[in-house]
Enzyme design. Structure first.
Site, short mmCIF file in Angstrom:
data_model
loop_
_atom_site.label_atom_id
_atom_site.label_comp_id
_atom_site.label_asym_id
_atom_site.label_seq_id
_atom_site.Cartn_x
_atom_site.Cartn_y
_atom_site.Cartn_z
N GLY A 12 0.81 -1.20 0.00
CA GLY A 12 0.00 0.00 0.00
C GLY A 12 0.85 1.26 0.00
N PHE A 13 0.19 2.39 -0.10
CA PHE A 13 0.85 3.68 -0.15
C PHE A 13 1.74 3.90 1.07
CE2 PHE A 13 -0.23 8.37 0.87
CZ PHE A 13 0.99 8.82 0.42
N ILE A 14 1.16 3.84 2.26
CA ILE A 14 1.93 4.07 3.48
C ILE A 14 2.85 2.88 3.75
CG2 ILE A 14 1.77 4.41 5.98
CD1 ILE A 14 -0.98 5.77 5.41
N TYR A 154 -16.42 2.79 7.80
CA TYR A 154 -14.96 2.67 7.84
C TYR A 154 -14.43 3.14 9.19
CZ TYR A 154 -10.16 4.31 7.30
OH TYR A 154 -8.82 4.57 7.51
N LYS A 158 -12.46 1.05 12.40
CA LYS A 158 -11.15 1.41 12.96
C LYS A 158 -11.26 1.71 14.45
CE LYS A 158 -8.00 1.56 10.47
NZ LYS A 158 -7.13 0.43 10.04
#
Length: 333
Positions: A12-14, A154, A158
């Site tokens: 992923g991006f991070i 979402y 979390k």
């Protein structure tokens, strides 16, 4: 002796940026990613391919909710640190496909907690989100504020991850840090995020959709600033000694930490930064607020500073310019 880290969501991006930083710091990194097609898989494959150029990186392709996969990885590699980034992301997509959030964010995180119960790392760091603050209007957001009214499914998953991780930290003495990150941007970013979509549209001479008629602001956090915060938090293992403004649990080695730029930027100013970097003016299509979204975010990052002596500081114009330069090079625009 080489330290080992398990990073979920490594393509992923991070995850890519974090794995690269850990490898540069001499860690052996086990990277787990499902390579789902939520956005273009080729971008994820390219990130993993770059990481695999380092002999210290091991790539594993699997879903985190798959029974036994995380248990087996923890048993085989016994990582000192676990950084859990894998999740189904996106506020808007959670309205269209909530079941994918149950599978990845709830069941997947449960599988990880069970694996860490069996083979405890020295420190586990799990990604949460500024969306957990939900309907709170008092800003900047501090970790000690109540966060009970999430505005999207979402965000609800979390926040549930935070509660799940706290219970395991308490029951099994697992040192755990939940880091709430704010709007992250930078090179190799996700195509579903505003900066990517705005840049693409502007360079293609198409209008951009600006929600809430531009009356929005975000604590935009440059990706390497976020990664610096995560890496520094690995050494800040929750224990018995709270620091100023701490969110340390009274019954568990567990805390929540914001990683943000401590500066809320107007969306229209963000768009102006993209215009400056691309050298083009945006045609704006002003629209109403989208369901599940919030008008503003703003981090109080003082706890991060007290724990690590670090505060993110990249100016949004510099960060946007770096992304646009990457985008032009990657897509040959």
């Amino acid at each position: 002796m080489t330290r080992t880290a398990l990073v979920t969501g490594s393509a992923g991006f991070i995850g890519y940026h974090l794995c690269q930083r850990l490898l540069d710091d001499g860690w052996h990194v086990i990277g787990l990613d499902a390579m789902i097609d939520y956005y273009e898989v080729s971008l994820k494959e390219r990130r993993h391919a770059m990481l695999l150029q380092n002999a210290g990186f091991t790539a594993v392709t699997a879903r985190i909710e798959t029974p036994s996969i995380l248990h087996d990885l923890m048993e085989t590699h016994r990582p000192e640190a676990v950084v859990h980034l894998a999740a189904q992301a996106g506020v808007r997509y959670s309205i269209d496909n909530p079941e994918s959030y149950v599978e990845a964010n709830l069941i997947g995180t449960f599988r990880l907690l069970e694996a860490m119960r069996a083979f405890p790392p020295a420190h586990s760091l799990l990604a949460s989100t500024s969306s957990a603050y939900g309907a709170n209007t008092e800003m900047p957001y501090a970790e000690t504020m109540r966060a009970d009214h999430q505005m999207s499914f979402y965000a609800a998953t979390k926040k549930a991850n935070e509660a799940m991780a706290h219970s395991y930290a308490h029951l099994y003495d697992l040192p755990t840090t939940m880091f709430r990150f704010f709007t992250v941007y930078g090179p190799w970013g996700r195509p579903d995020m505003a900066l990517f979509k705005f840049t693409k549209a502007i360079l293609e001479d198409r209008p951009i959709d600006v929600y809430n008629h531009g009356e929005m602001s975000r604590d935009f956090t440059y990706v390497t600033d976020l990664v610096d915060g995560i890496v520094r938090l690995i050494a800040a293992v929750p224990g018995d000694d709270p620091v100023e403004g701490d969110s340390l649990s009274p019954v568990a080695p567990f805390r929540v930490v914001n990683i943000g730029n401590s500066n809320s930027v107007r969306l229209l100013d963000f768009i102006e930064a993209i215009e400056a970097a691309t050298g083009r003016k945006a045609e704006k299509n002003f629209m109403d607020m989208q369901p599940g979204d919030v008008p503003a975010t703003w981090a109080d990052a003082s706890l991060l500073q007290h724990l690590t002596q670090y505060t993110p500081r990249t100016d949004v114009r510099d960060g946007v310019a770096a992304f646009v330069a990457w985008y032009r090079a990657y897509y040959d625009v």
